[in-house]
Motif scaffolding. Structure first.
Motif, short mmCIF file in Angstrom:
data_model
loop_
_atom_site.label_atom_id
_atom_site.label_comp_id
_atom_site.label_asym_id
_atom_site.label_seq_id
_atom_site.Cartn_x
_atom_site.Cartn_y
_atom_site.Cartn_z
N PRO A 75 0.72 -1.29 -0.16
CA PRO A 75 -0.19 -0.50 0.27
C PRO A 75 0.91 1.53 0.08
N VAL A 76 0.34 2.26 0.09
CA VAL A 76 1.46 3.07 -0.52
C VAL A 76 -0.22 4.62 0.26
N ARG A 77 1.14 5.24 1.36
CA ARG A 77 0.05 6.34 1.89
C ARG A 77 0.92 7.59 1.85
N ASP A 78 -0.35 8.77 2.88
CA ASP A 78 1.07 9.46 2.92
C ASP A 78 1.28 9.77 4.11
N ARG A 79 1.41 11.10 4.34
CA ARG A 79 2.55 11.39 5.42
C ARG A 79 1.25 11.48 6.85
N THR A 80 -0.48 11.40 6.27
CA THR A 80 -1.07 10.94 7.66
C THR A 80 -1.14 8.96 8.29
N GLY A 81 0.15 8.93 7.34
CA GLY A 81 -0.32 7.07 7.18
C GLY A 81 -2.00 6.90 6.22
N ALA A 82 -2.63 7.31 6.17
CA ALA A 82 -3.98 7.08 5.00
C ALA A 82 -3.82 6.34 3.80
N THR A 83 -4.37 5.47 3.83
CA THR A 83 -3.62 4.37 2.04
C THR A 83 -4.55 5.49 0.97
N VAL A 84 -3.12 5.51 -0.20
CA VAL A 84 -3.28 6.65 -1.39
C VAL A 84 -3.89 5.99 -2.30
N GLY A 85 -2.87 4.53 -2.04
CA GLY A 85 -3.42 3.81 -3.16
C GLY A 85 -2.39 2.71 -3.48
N SER A 86 -1.97 1.77 -3.51
CA SER A 86 -0.94 0.30 -4.11
C SER A 86 0.28 0.71 -5.08
N ALA A 87 0.99 -0.54 -4.65
CA ALA A 87 2.50 -0.64 -5.77
C ALA A 87 2.32 -1.53 -6.02
N VAL A 88 2.32 -2.31 -7.33
CA VAL A 88 2.66 -3.63 -7.62
C VAL A 88 3.83 -3.65 -8.56
N ALA A 89 4.72 -4.95 -8.60
CA ALA A 89 5.42 -5.40 -9.08
C ALA A 89 5.39 -6.57 -9.34
N CYS A 90 5.99 -7.14 -10.78
CA CYS A 90 5.56 -7.91 -11.68
C CYS A 90 6.66 -8.37 -12.08
N THR A 91 7.51 -9.55 -11.51
CA THR A 91 9.08 -10.26 -12.23
C THR A 91 8.58 -11.50 -13.05
N ASP A 92 9.05 -11.65 -14.26
CA ASP A 92 8.58 -12.32 -14.79
C ASP A 92 9.17 -13.62 -13.97
N ILE A 93 9.42 -15.44 -13.68
CA ILE A 93 9.88 -16.35 -12.83
C ILE A 93 10.14 -17.16 -14.34
N THR A 94 9.53 -17.52 -15.24
CA THR A 94 8.67 -18.73 -16.11
C THR A 94 10.52 -19.24 -16.10
N ASP A 95 11.67 -19.13 -16.30
CA ASP A 95 13.21 -19.89 -16.43
C ASP A 95 12.61 -20.13 -15.20
N LEU A 96 12.82 -19.31 -14.38
CA LEU A 96 13.56 -20.47 -13.18
C LEU A 96 12.29 -21.61 -12.88
N VAL A 97 11.22 -21.05 -12.58
CA VAL A 97 10.30 -21.95 -12.75
C VAL A 97 10.09 -23.09 -13.34
N ARG A 98 10.40 -22.91 -14.97
CA ARG A 98 10.43 -24.09 -15.33
C ARG A 98 12.11 -25.30 -15.77
N ALA A 99 12.88 -24.20 -14.40
CA ALA A 99 14.37 -25.31 -14.62
C ALA A 99 14.23 -25.70 -13.52
N THR A 100 13.17 -25.24 -12.07
CA THR A 100 13.08 -26.25 -11.18
C THR A 100 11.83 -27.13 -11.37
#
Length: 494
Positions: free
Chosen positions: A245-270
């Protein structure tokens, strides 16, 4: 309109106004010489009133601004303008400059002849410094924005930012590529839209409420959530998704940040590694187990000479050693892929210890080491019998390889039957590291150092044993004394 005489008659009021005004004020002759100045102007220029009365405006004007000031005063004296205002640099007594907002007016007599020049000066240094700081801050913010934008677009992970209601605020190049695979018909920019997003095992499409975007927009923090994207199974990609979650200076939630990492090669190697480990487990362990069984039968055959029995014993010791190495390899390979799950059921630990002691007799006899075991007839625990037997085998093998004359194996119940304590003690040389931490090393595949290479299972065997014991919720401790021996104590919950 008041006359000049009226103004002169109100001298006391004029002096009172000048004295208490926060704005620098002065009365000058038409030649520009200071006649009087208030306290604010004296403090601004760093002169007292007497010193300032000896100066003209030329002396307190920065040389680069003097020409413009003289021109403006001349135009006022000849009647081109009645007053003027400008921002100029005023010189202080110490030679430094102060930026001032200067307002100048001409006072005339009843016949219209120039009488005095009235000047007011507002110190702009503070405001100017503030403006400079603001400009510098804006430049720094802009530079930071440019750097962040460059990183945002260059990073290989998909980055996505939602506002408080789940609308897309920003996404980078990599995330646009990911979205194109998951939503080939286009995406509306709102969290929770159904698309070609599958579960980790690809068995079904995720429901809207299960989607990482829905969870993130709701303010749920999570990491490494695995999903597959893409309509065609052959071309699908595996993603590891993390959200905060992304919060402002008061601690209120003002949004969210999402990160997506491609792990296809790792999954197939596993997956390939797991398939390989499964094949090795069957193709190596099964024939080794059969070979050991047949060796025992041959050794029990009547009429064998002592030399033959000695040679068969060497073959069986080395075969058992090979079997233990294969077991270690399989366990370590599974552990590094996260697959060594503990299959818990009720087992008799005392029986496991007796079996391990019996199997170790061949190695112990070959090294002239006496095995001494002491335990109750039955000691029930809940655990994985195969894994615990593997751990006990490694502990006894380590002790036999280190021992001088004897290895003692004791198993007792403690805490009113709530725990089992297993101790394996040898009388060997021991090591200088009293708590034995160095014997465990830092990983399942760490090489043994030269000081302990002579021990057949030192390092790797203890590390694997510790991994198995901890997976069962137990604890393992080693105490070693140089010249005295090593004691390994294991505590397992019943």
């Amino acid at each position: 309109m008041a006359s000049v005489t009226d103004v002169r008659d109100s001298g006391d009021l004029w002096r009172l106004t000048m004295e208490h005004s926060p704005v620098g004020m002065a009365l000058l002759s038409t030649e520009g010489v200071f006649l009087t100045a208030n306290r604010a102007l004296c403090e601004m220029l760093g002169h007292d009133a007497e010193a300032l009365a000896t100066l003209s405006f030329h002396a307190v004007t920065h040389p680069d601004d003097l020409e413009l000031v003289v021109k403006s005063v001349r135009g006022m004296l000849i009647g081109e303008v009645g007053s003027f205002r400008m921002v100029k640099r005023c010189l202080r007594a110490d030679g430094s400059a102060v930026l001032g907002d200067v307002s100048v007016a001409l006072l005339r007599d009843d016949e219209g002849r120039p009488l005095h020049i009235i000047a007011q000066v507002v110190d702009l240094s503070g405001r100017h410094a503030l403006e400079q700081r603001l400009d510098a801050a804006e430049e720094e913010i802009e530079a930071a924005h440019v750097r962040a934008e460059a990183v945002f677009e260059a990073v290989d992970a998909g980055l996505l930012l939602f506002d408080a209601v789940g609308n897309t605020v920003a996404l980078n190049r990599r995330q646009r590529e990911i979205m194109a695979m998951a939503y080939p018909d286009g995406h509306g920019g709102t969290a929770g839209q159904p698309g070609f997003v599958f579960t980790a095992d690809q068995s079904r499409l995720l429901e809207p409420e299960e989607l990482p975007s829905t969870r993130a927009a709701a303010g749920e923090p999570f990491e490494d959530a695995v999903v597959w994207i893409g309509a065609e199974p052959r071309h699908r990609r595996a993603l590891s998704v993390t959200a905060r979650p992304v919060r402002d200076r008061t601690g209120a939630t003002v949004g969210s940040a999402v990160a997506c990492t491609d792990i296809t090669d790792l999954v197939r190697a596993t997956q390939v590694k797991e398939s390989f480990v499964a094949a090795v487990s069957h193709e190596l362990r099964t024939p080794l187990t059969a070979a050991l069984a047949y060796l025992e039968l041959v050794e029990d055959s009547p009429g064998l000479s002592d030399d033959i029995r000695l040679q068969l014993g060497a073959v069986r010791r080395n075969s058992r050693r090979l079997a233990m190495l294969v077991n270690d390899l399989i366990y370590a390979a599974r552990a590094t892929t996260g697959t060594p799950a503990v299959d818990r059921y009720r087992i008799d630990l005392a029986a496991l210890v007796r079996e391990a002691l019996s199997a170790a007799e061949v190695d112990a006899a070959g090294k002239d080491v006496r095995l001494v075991g002491r335990m109750a007839e039955e000691m029930p625990v809940i655990g994985d019998g195969m894994q615990l037997r593997h751990a006990i085998d490694n502990l006894i093998a380590h002790a036999v390889g280190s021992a001088g004359d004897e290895v003692r194996v004791d198993a007792t119940l403690t805490d009113r039957g709530r725990h089992v304590v297993l101790s394996v003690v040898d009388d060997g040389d021991g090591v200088a590291d009293r708590d034995g931490a160095a014997l465990f090393g830092s990983g399942l595949f760490v090489e043994q150092d030269t000081e302990r290479e002579r021990l057949p299972t030192a390092g790797r065997g203890l590390r694997i044993a510790r991994s198995i014991i901890e997976a069962h919720g137990g604890e393992i401790h080693v105490e070693s004394n140089l010249g005295v021996g090593t004691a390994v104590r294991v505590q397992l919950p019943c």
